[in-house]
Scaffold this active site. Sequence first.
Site, PDB file in Angstrom:
ATOM      1  N   ASP A   1       0.861  -1.185   0.000  1.00 19.03           N
ATOM      2  CA  ASP A   1       0.000   0.000   0.000  1.00 19.03           C
ATOM      3  C   ASP A   1       0.899   1.237   0.000  1.00 19.03           C
ATOM      4  O   ASP A   1       2.098   1.150   0.296  1.00 19.03           O
ATOM      5  CB  ASP A   1      -0.933  -0.004   1.225  1.00 19.03           C
ATOM      6  CG  ASP A   1      -2.224   0.789   0.957  1.00 19.03           C
ATOM      7  OD1 ASP A   1      -2.290   1.506  -0.061  1.00 19.03           O
ATOM      8  OD2 ASP A   1      -3.156   0.694   1.773  1.00 19.03           O
ATOM      9  N   ASP A   2       0.297   2.379  -0.350  1.00 18.31           N
ATOM     10  CA  ASP A   2       1.113   3.598  -0.386  1.00 18.31           C
ATOM     11  C   ASP A   2       1.475   4.072   1.022  1.00 18.31           C
ATOM     12  O   ASP A   2       2.578   4.554   1.254  1.00 18.31           O
ATOM     13  CB  ASP A   2       0.418   4.716  -1.201  1.00 18.31           C
ATOM     14  CG  ASP A   2      -1.036   4.961  -0.798  1.00 18.31           C
ATOM     15  OD1 ASP A   2      -1.540   4.286   0.130  1.00 18.31           O
ATOM     16  OD2 ASP A   2      -1.675   5.828  -1.429  1.00 18.31           O
TER      17      ASP A   2
ATOM     18  N   ASP B   1      -1.858   5.040   7.951  1.00 23.83           N
ATOM     19  CA  ASP B   1      -2.129   6.252   8.739  1.00 23.83           C
ATOM     20  C   ASP B   1      -2.629   5.824  10.115  1.00 23.83           C
ATOM     21  O   ASP B   1      -1.839   5.609  11.040  1.00 23.83           O
ATOM     22  CB  ASP B   1      -3.142   7.118   7.970  1.00 23.83           C
ATOM     23  CG  ASP B   1      -3.415   8.451   8.625  1.00 23.83           C
ATOM     24  OD1 ASP B   1      -3.410   8.510   9.863  1.00 23.83           O
ATOM     25  OD2 ASP B   1      -3.651   9.455   7.922  1.00 23.83           O
TER      26      ASP B   1
HETATM   27  O1  LIG Z   1      -4.194   3.591   7.855  1.00 25.09           O
HETATM   28  P1  LIG Z   1      -5.506   4.149   7.390  1.00 25.09           P
HETATM   29  O2  LIG Z   1      -6.029   5.232   8.294  1.00 25.09           O
HETATM   30  O3  LIG Z   1      -6.521   3.088   7.084  1.00 25.09           O
HETATM   31  O4  LIG Z   1      -5.221   4.949   6.031  1.00 25.09           O
HETATM   32  C1  LIG Z   1      -4.428   4.433   4.995  1.00 25.09           C
HETATM   33  C2  LIG Z   1      -5.249   4.164   3.752  1.00 25.09           C
HETATM   34  O5  LIG Z   1      -5.898   5.374   3.321  1.00 25.09           O
HETATM   35  C3  LIG Z   1      -5.656   5.581   1.947  1.00 25.09           C
HETATM   36  O6  LIG Z   1      -6.590   4.873   1.145  1.00 25.09           O
HETATM   37  P2  LIG Z   1      -8.076   5.392   0.843  1.00 25.09           P
HETATM   38  O7  LIG Z   1      -9.060   4.624   1.643  1.00 25.09           O
HETATM   39  O8  LIG Z   1      -8.089   6.887   0.968  1.00 25.09           O
HETATM   40  O9  LIG Z   1      -8.364   5.008  -0.635  1.00 25.09           O
HETATM   41  P3  LIG Z   1      -7.482   5.120  -1.972  1.00 25.09           P
HETATM   42  O10 LIG Z   1      -6.331   4.207  -1.780  1.00 25.09           O
HETATM   43  O11 LIG Z   1      -8.437   4.658  -3.009  1.00 25.09           O
HETATM   44  O12 LIG Z   1      -7.053   6.556  -2.130  1.00 25.09           O
HETATM   45  C4  LIG Z   1      -4.283   4.978   1.731  1.00 25.09           C
HETATM   46  O13 LIG Z   1      -4.093   4.619   0.370  1.00 25.09           O
HETATM   47  C5  LIG Z   1      -4.319   3.752   2.627  1.00 25.09           C
HETATM   48  O14 LIG Z   1      -4.865   2.633   1.947  1.00 25.09           O
HETATM   49  N1  LIG Z   2      -3.402  11.186   0.303  1.00 27.31           N
HETATM   50  C1  LIG Z   2      -3.487  10.738   1.570  1.00 27.31           C
HETATM   51  N2  LIG Z   2      -4.416   9.828   1.878  1.00 27.31           N
HETATM   52  C2  LIG Z   2      -4.441   9.419   3.163  1.00 27.31           C
HETATM   53  N3  LIG Z   2      -5.284   8.535   3.740  1.00 27.31           N
HETATM   54  C3  LIG Z   2      -4.940   8.473   5.049  1.00 27.31           C
HETATM   55  N4  LIG Z   2      -3.905   9.287   5.328  1.00 27.31           N
HETATM   56  C4  LIG Z   2      -3.581   9.892   4.157  1.00 27.31           C
HETATM   57  C5  LIG Z   2      -2.584  10.858   3.803  1.00 27.31           C
HETATM   58  O1  LIG Z   2      -1.754  11.330   4.608  1.00 27.31           O
HETATM   59  N5  LIG Z   2      -2.593  11.234   2.477  1.00 27.31           N
HETATM   60 MG   LIG Z   3      -5.681   3.234  -0.010  1.00 28.60          MG
END
Ligand SMILES: O=P(O)(O)OC[C@H]1O[C@H](OP(=O)(O)OP(=O)(O)O)[C@H](O)[C@@H]1O
Ligand SMILES: Nc1nc2[nH]cnc2c(=O)[nH]1
Ligand SMILES: [Mg+2]
Length: 172
Positions: free
Chosen positions: A109-110, A113
Amino acid sequence: MADNNYEPSAEAKAGRPFPVSWDQFHRDCRALTWRLNEVGPFHAVIAITRGGLVPAAIVARELGLRVIDTVCVASYDHDKQSDLQVLKGVSPDVAKLGGGTGKGLLIVDDLVDTGTTGRLVRQMLPDAHFATVYAKPKGKPLVDTFITEVSQDTWIHFPWDTALSFQPPIRP
Ligand SMILES: O=P(O)(O)OC[C@H]1O[C@H](OP(=O)(O)OP(=O)(O)O)[C@H](O)[C@@H]1O
Ligand SMILES: Nc1nc2[nH]cnc2c(=O)[nH]1
Ligand SMILES: [Mg+2]
């Protein structure tokens, strides 16, 4: 009329912006792969959509992996955290490669948080290796390998969410 239901977004609560360029992101993904190369080999990569798709492609390229699956989850609506929804789980073929528990599978994952997303994927595949490019302190304990830690009050702006724009000079 004042909106009494206004709730600040996760980004507004975080406060400190951390913009990441494509170049920087690519470098960080490569650095992550150097570490993962010491841990593998892996049978397959599982990207946590959508943010995990980009680092998963780079990691898979560097590690020579061609079996790539997705776990599709949504937890933030742009920057407001809502209930976690699993839209698609691990494919049966890839689950079989990991012996049902995820052994030898690499989840990418990227970022982590709060750790909500990471906790869920760890429950799905307890023996998989979980890697992220960035980690905030609350989510860090859930990750096996990451590259850069940022403070909990940081909001990371990824290159696919941003565009170059004019900035007025500091001294007008
Ligand atoms: O540790 P957490 O608080 O769960 O946050 C982390 C997740 O939040 C973001 O995804 P998001 O649900 O925004 O969806 P996306 O990947 O489609 O942007 C990010 O890519 C992680 O997967
Ligand atoms: N782009 C982005 N998405 C998130 N989702 C949870 N934390 C983050 C953050 O720091 N950046
Ligand atoms: Mg995500």
